[in-house]
Every structure is written in C-alpha cells, then in structure tokens.
Design an enzyme around this catalytic site. Sequence first.
Site, short mmCIF file in Angstrom:
data_model
loop_
_atom_site.label_atom_id
_atom_site.label_comp_id
_atom_site.label_asym_id
_atom_site.label_seq_id
_atom_site.Cartn_x
_atom_site.Cartn_y
_atom_site.Cartn_z
N GLY A 8 50.61 36.17 43.42
CA GLY A 8 50.39 36.91 42.16
C GLY A 8 51.58 36.80 41.23
N GLY A 11 51.43 37.48 37.34
CA GLY A 11 51.08 38.81 36.84
C GLY A 11 52.27 39.50 36.20
N GLN A 12 52.02 40.73 35.73
CA GLN A 12 53.04 41.48 34.98
C GLN A 12 54.36 41.60 35.76
OE1 GLN A 12 52.59 45.70 34.74
NE2 GLN A 12 53.98 45.93 33.03
N LEU A 13 54.26 42.04 36.99
CA LEU A 13 55.46 42.23 37.81
C LEU A 13 55.95 40.89 38.36
CD1 LEU A 13 56.82 44.92 38.69
CD2 LEU A 13 55.64 44.64 40.87
N ILE A 35 46.68 31.90 41.15
CA ILE A 35 45.53 31.01 40.93
C ILE A 35 45.67 30.24 39.61
CG2 ILE A 35 43.72 31.97 42.42
CD1 ILE A 35 42.87 33.73 40.10
N ASN A 49 45.15 30.24 46.32
CA ASN A 49 44.08 31.24 46.34
C ASN A 49 44.26 32.06 47.62
OD1 ASN A 49 41.79 32.73 46.56
ND2 ASN A 49 40.37 31.04 46.12
N TYR A 139 40.67 50.50 43.50
CA TYR A 139 42.06 50.02 43.59
C TYR A 139 42.90 50.99 44.41
CZ TYR A 139 46.83 49.28 41.75
OH TYR A 139 48.19 49.10 41.60
C1 AKB Z 1 47.35 50.79 37.01
O1 AKB Z 1 47.39 51.48 35.98
O2 AKB Z 1 46.32 50.52 37.62
C2 AKB Z 1 48.67 50.31 37.59
C3 AKB Z 1 49.16 51.24 38.64
C4 AKB Z 1 49.67 52.57 38.27
O3 AKB Z 1 49.15 50.90 39.79
N1 AKB Z 1 49.64 50.16 36.56
#
Ligand code: AKB
Length: 316
Positions: A8, A11-13, A35, A49, A139
């Site tokens: 990843g 991504g942002q981080l 990816i 992947n 998530y």
């Molecule tokens: C989100 O907003 O989903 C993320 C997090 C707090 O994990 N930035």
Amino acid sequence: MEKILITGASGQLGIVLTKALQKKYGVENVIASDISKSSNHEGVFEILNVTNYEAVDNCISRHKITQVYHLVAILSAKGEANPLNTWGINMNTLFNVFEASRLNGVKKVFYPSSIAVFGEDIEYINTPQSPNLTPLTVYGMSKAAGENWANYYYKKYGLDIRSVRYPGVIGYQSLPGGGTTDYAVSIFHSAVKNEDFNCFLESSTTLPMIFMDDAIRATLELMDAPKENIKVRTSYNLAGMSFNPKQIYDSIKKINPNFKISYTPDFRQEIANSWPKSIDDSQARKDWGWQPKYNLDTMSKEMMENLKEYYNLVSV
Ligand code: AKB
C-alpha cells in the site's frame, strides 16, 4: 541488515512512510509495493497484489525481507459501498502478509489499526485503551479483527507484530482516499487555493487527528522500541490532537482571513458520531515514550506553507 517491504505504498501514509524508511535504511533496502505506482515515487517499486498469497510469499522470500509495513486497506467511508468486498480485501491481505511473514522468518511486522475500531457504548472523551470494540463500519470491524489476529500471531507463533490505532492523519505530501477524516486534509487544499470549502461533517464534530510528521515518528518509534517494552499486542491507542471543523476553520482563518466554509453533512456524519472525540494514549507514552509534537495551530501553519509552495510549483 534490514530489508523492508511496504504494501500500500502509493496510499496517503505509504508515500510518506516509504521516504522515511528509505532515509533510515537506505533507498536500495526498501521495496515499496502497491497495485499501481504513485507518480513521484523514487526507489525500488514492485507491482504487488496483496490478495494473491503466492505473490506476497514470492516477494518476501526473493528480497529476503526482514520487516513488513502492511498498509493496504479500504477505509471507513469507501468501505461502506461494498461491505463484503471491503471485508474480503482487508482480511485476505492481512492473512497473506502475516502468514507469509511467519513462514519466511520476517523479524517484525507493522500493522496499522485505527480509531475506527471504536463504536457504540464507549467513553467518547479520552477513550481508554481497552473498552468493548463494537465498530459501526466494516473497515472498523476488519481493524478490530486484525488487531486480534496480530495478538494471536504473536502469542502463537512469536511473530513480532506491532500496531497503533491511527487517528485521522493530516499531511501535505499526499491525499487520503475514502476516509471519514479526509475533510481535514481537503480543507487546507481549498484554503491555499482560495476556494470556499463545503464540509461533509457538522461544525461541532470533534475527532482525534494527528499531523503526518507525528504519525510517521510514532510508527518508527514503535518499531524501534525494545521488544520487551511492547506490552500491547493488539494495538496501541495513539493521540495527536482533537478538533472539530469549526476549530480547524478558525485556525486556518488566522492565516487566510478570507477563507469561507459551509456545512453539508452526509453519510459520513454517522460514522464520525460513532468515533471517539479524544483518545487516552497513556499506555503508548508509558511503554515506548510516545509524545506528539504538533497542535492544531502549528499543524495549520505547516500545512498552509507547504501546500502554498506545492501549488506555486505546479502552476509554473
Ligand atoms: C478513516 O477516516 O477511515 C481513516 C481512519 C481514521 O482510519 N482516516
């Protein structure tokens, strides 16, 4: 000698963590993977992947990887569009990384968790380290389950997995994608471009946040800490600062007095309402010396200065 794999990495981080790890371990010792490749990536990059176990196993064994930073995940807001797909990707990638790391003798794994693990029936102010975890999003559910798998792999196999529950991360180097805290990055982009900002959360929605520099430093400090100091093998609460949209707006207005904001809450409001307003991170402070450096105003200053420079550069 350490050999690092980041999943990843686009991504942002990932974009910022890759650079920090390259600085620490040498560009040639860091394998960034995703990816697709982010346009400004420099150094070793592989298309990977992570839902494919053989590909992960092959990458770890071929490069003789000693540390993995597993950043792949579909975030809170985007994840709600297709819950089963989110669960599948977040969990399969975790199993592939943990299992391939164990079987290839990887020394340390970093697994990011999130404030999204918290949900109903918590103390919303100074949320403690170990309340019941009843997250509202897929998530959050996948991160809560992942934390327990991290603990399981450590206890059962001795795999040294370390984890923090990131608050919303705010940085100028990269854009977030699909989170509920994303507004706190977009607002700065609007402010430097002198555009009015429409916020998808109500003005009074306080959430825990952290400046990117602090988030990266926390990650490196946790991974460097002596093994015997790591007492929490699920995931550490981590705090930077807490604010609501009105407070970040007021902070930005000190730098750009003409900036304007409006509020149109959408489905992300409900997610934000289920999360803590502030976090008790005393365990991280005690075990590995965590201490944030940035507050809202010092972060706003850094964000505005760096984004001004960025937009001036790209408009040349
Ligand atoms: C989100 O907003 O989903 C993320 C997090 C707090 O994990 N930035």
